[in-house]
Design an enzyme around this catalytic site. Structure first.
Site, PDB file in Angstrom:
ATOM      1  N   LYS A  77       0.678  -1.157  -0.502  1.00  0.00           N
ATOM      2  CA  LYS A  77       0.078  -0.067   0.221  1.00  0.00           C
ATOM      3  C   LYS A  77       0.342   1.307   0.128  1.00  0.00           C
ATOM      4  O   LYS A  77       1.644   1.483   0.494  1.00  0.00           O
ATOM      5  CB  LYS A  77      -0.950  -0.098   1.485  1.00  0.00           C
ATOM      6  CG  LYS A  77      -2.292   1.282   1.391  1.00  0.00           C
ATOM      7  CD  LYS A  77      -3.003   0.674   2.648  1.00  0.00           C
ATOM      8  CE  LYS A  77      -3.427   1.383   2.749  1.00  0.00           C
ATOM      9  NZ  LYS A  77      -4.857   1.459   4.188  1.00  0.00           N
ATOM     10  N   SER A 151      -9.290   1.317   3.270  1.00  0.00           N
ATOM     11  CA  SER A 151      -8.878   1.853   2.631  1.00  0.00           C
ATOM     12  C   SER A 151      -7.886   1.288   1.611  1.00  0.00           C
ATOM     13  O   SER A 151      -7.102   1.792   0.879  1.00  0.00           O
ATOM     14  CB  SER A 151      -8.238   3.192   3.052  1.00  0.00           C
ATOM     15  OG  SER A 151      -6.929   2.172   4.388  1.00  0.00           O
ATOM     16  N   SER A 175      -9.538  -1.798   7.496  1.00  0.00           N
ATOM     17  CA  SER A 175      -8.871  -0.784   5.834  1.00  0.00           C
ATOM     18  C   SER A 175      -8.412  -3.234   5.646  1.00  0.00           C
ATOM     19  O   SER A 175      -8.317  -2.382   4.352  1.00  0.00           O
ATOM     20  CB  SER A 175      -8.048  -0.506   6.052  1.00  0.00           C
ATOM     21  OG  SER A 175      -8.420   1.149   6.157  1.00  0.00           O
TER      22      SER A 175
END
Length: 608
Positions: A77, A151, A175
């Site tokens: 990420k 997310s 997330s």
């Protein structure tokens, strides 16, 4: 390619594939306009990593077992630092070139893994929807009209679509679990402090966790084995694992479930949940409804309390000068920090402690809490219409977990009637990560809906055999013959060490089997006899090298670990028995194996 970590290992080991060729082809096929990616490494960066991998193999004297993720591609990420690459947190104005790798990236590279890119996210990891990014919206891979979850939206997407076998995300409020559910993946949210957050842009620093997305349970555990561990450079890293880490979920698990689950009006999600609970019961799990009020109250503190101020603290200098450069929904959420005073913060912390105590008391009576990973799976249009409300709904079953200091593991749990995946999450007290993984392996064996549940099976277009001719790097192949067989009393000594079932087979026809007296639990003794032996049923498992020594240390006399010849002529490690113990033992060779012997005992009424 859609390969699991085991399948990548088998490609290198069995097919003798070249990492340069396989990874070069992978990189060449990546699409730069794919919104799941914020950046993809170039060929020069890939070559540098491959050169470093080759050098690491030389330093390891050619022993790939010392590089457990040798040549395995992964992505992170883009709120994690990678030396020489920009970290954006999905905000171009925030972008800066990192001088060092995040601690987790360092550990993965040291294990031989190869980074291929950085993935999209809800800006500053603020959101569970996956649409709050100037780099594009990451939609659901099974139906693009629906969200993919955030997310960690890009990290989940590239695993679900088979681009890489695992990725790292982060999980402060869900997330790492909501996107796992929406993408039919395993989502591992470790105990806070088990995995270092050094080099990760914080969301709520006291609650943040690095998470893992994988196609199957084994892969999630393998990655945790590499990235977990104390880091003195991280003030929130926890230096030791308490005794409860060794606690294991028994053969008849007791799980708490919400007494009145809330699906936000989504009848399709509710039906999928009911079907998944039926699957759990069929697996022998006892499910007991409990009052979910303490968890709901704890969850409400995260976004309706002063913890939002921690998100402001993480980027205070940036937001002061660049508020206009932020996504408007993210900016609106973070700017709410001004509503809370220091007094509010202390009061909220006191309330959190009270609710955590209630949660601890509840969990003490159960092996785990089992919840839907999300109450609903909204469309893009629904999120656009109510961006704050839709996001808040998704955190009903996730927001409380880090505030309550729990470990969590999201698992695929079937399909909705509309063809979208459904997921559930197991939640347990801190440090029970491996207990959850151990149970999840049992769930996975009955889960045909999981993308990577085939384990060692290679893709249909591969010439490699289903069962690799040799164990994967970092594993020892072991034949078990009695109490360690699947479903037997000591099988947990394998599964808790993340051993992987390979096959059920037979030894060469040169062994005798005896039921040994005075052993608890009852055990057989396997003895080689080239003159008048027979073939005996065994199971073959691949045991991680790091856990093999402790496994052997648990083997009591008169048993030991030696070499056992299988029916195909291969020789593996296996259980052997000292000849002196055969005095008074019952020979059961003619029955062909320990299971047949126990079945005979049960049939004759001599067994309990």
């Amino acid at each position: 390619m859609g390969w699991t970590i085991s399948q990548w290992r088998a490609a290198y080991l069995v097919d003798q594939a070249d990492p340069d060729k396989l990874l070069g082809e992978l990189l060449a096929g990546l699409q730069h306009d794919d919104p799941a990616w914020i950046m993809i490494v170039d060929s020069t960066t890939l070559k540098q990593q491959l050169d470093a991998l080759a050098e690491a193999l030389v330093q390891a004297n050619g022993e790939r077992s010392r590089l457990p993720l040798y040549g395995i591609p992964f992505a992170v990420k883009d709120n994690m630092d990678v030396a020489g690459l920009p970290t954006t947190a999905a905000c171009p104005a925030f972008a800066h070139v990192a001088g060092h790798d995040a601690a987790v990236v360092t550990r993965l590279r040291a294990a031989g893994a190869i980074l291929v890119g950085k993935t999209n996210l809800d800006q500053f990891a603020t959101g569970l929807v996956g649409v709050r990014s100037p780099y594009g919206v990451v939609t659901n891979p099974f139906n693009p009209a629906y969200i993919g979850g955030g997310s960690s939206s890009g990290s989940a997407s590239v695993v679900a679509r088979g681009i890489v076998p695992f990725t790292l995300g982060t999980d402060t409020a869900g997330s790492g679990r909501v996107p796992a559910a929406f993408n039919n993946l395993v989502g591992l949210k470790p105990t806070r402090g088990l995995v270092s957050s050094v080099g990760v842009v914080p969301a709520c620093r006291t609650l943040d966790c690095v998470s893992v997305f994988a196609l199957n349970v084994e892969d999630a555990g393998s990655v945790l084995d590499v990235i977990g561990g104390f880091d003195a450079a991280d003030p929130y890293s926890r230096p030791s694992v308490p005794d409860q880490a060794a606690v294991r979920i028994g053969q008849t698990p007791r799980f708490a479930i919400p007494q009145q689950p809330d699906f936000c009006g989504d009848a399709v999600q509710a039906a999928a949940y009911s079907a998944a609970l039926a699957q759990m019961r069929a697996l022998g799990v006892v499910l007991e409804p409990v009052d979910f009020t303490p968890m709901q109250a704890l969850a409400a503190l995260l976004y309706d309390g002063p913890w939002v101020a921690e998100r402001y603290a993480a980027i205070a200098e940036f937001i002061a000068d660049h508020a206009a450069d932020m996504h408007p929904v993210v900016r609106d959420i973070i700017e709410r920090a001004g509503r809370y005073s220091a007094v509010d913060t202390f009061k909220a912390e006191y309330r959190r402690a009270e609710l955590k105590r209630a949660l601890d008391s509840l969990l003490a009576d159960f092996d785990a809490l089992l919840v839907p990973s999300a109450p609903t799976l909204p469309t893009l249009a629904a999120v656009a219409a109510e961006p704050i409300a839709a996001n808040s709904q998704l955190g009903i079953y996730t927001n409380f977990v880090n505030l309550g200091d729990c470990a969590a593991l999201a698992l695929p749990a079937g399909w909705r009637s509309d063809g979208l995946p459904f997921g559930m999450t197991l939640i347990a007290p801190a440090w029970r990560d491996y207990a959850l993984l151990d149970f999840a392996l049992r769930w996975q064996r009955h889960a045909p809906w999981m993308l990577g549940a085939t384990g060692l099976d290679l893709p249909a277009d591969s010439a490699a055999p289903t069962v690799p001719a040799a164990p994967a790097p970092g594993y020892v192949r072991l034949a078990v013959v009695g109490a360690h067989l699947t479903g037997m009393p000591l099988n947990h000594q394998l599964t808790t060490r993340h051993a992987r079932f390979v096959e059920r087979t037979r030894t060469a026809d040169c062994y005798r089997l005896y039921a040994l007296p005075n052993t608890t639990p009852s055990k057989p003794g396997l003895v080689r006899d080239a003159q008048s032996g027979s073939a005996i049923e065994v199971e073959v498992w691949d045991v991680p090298l790091g856990g093999f020594g402790s496994f052997v240390a648990e083997v009591p006399a008169p048993l030991g670990i030696g070499s056992v010849e299988l029916g195909d002529g291969s020789v593996v490690k296996g259980f052997i028995c000292e000849p002196w113990a055969l005095k008074g033992a019952t020979e059961i060779t003619a029955l062909g194996g320990w299971r047949a012997f126990l079945a005979q005992l049960n049939h004759s009424g001599k067994s309990d």
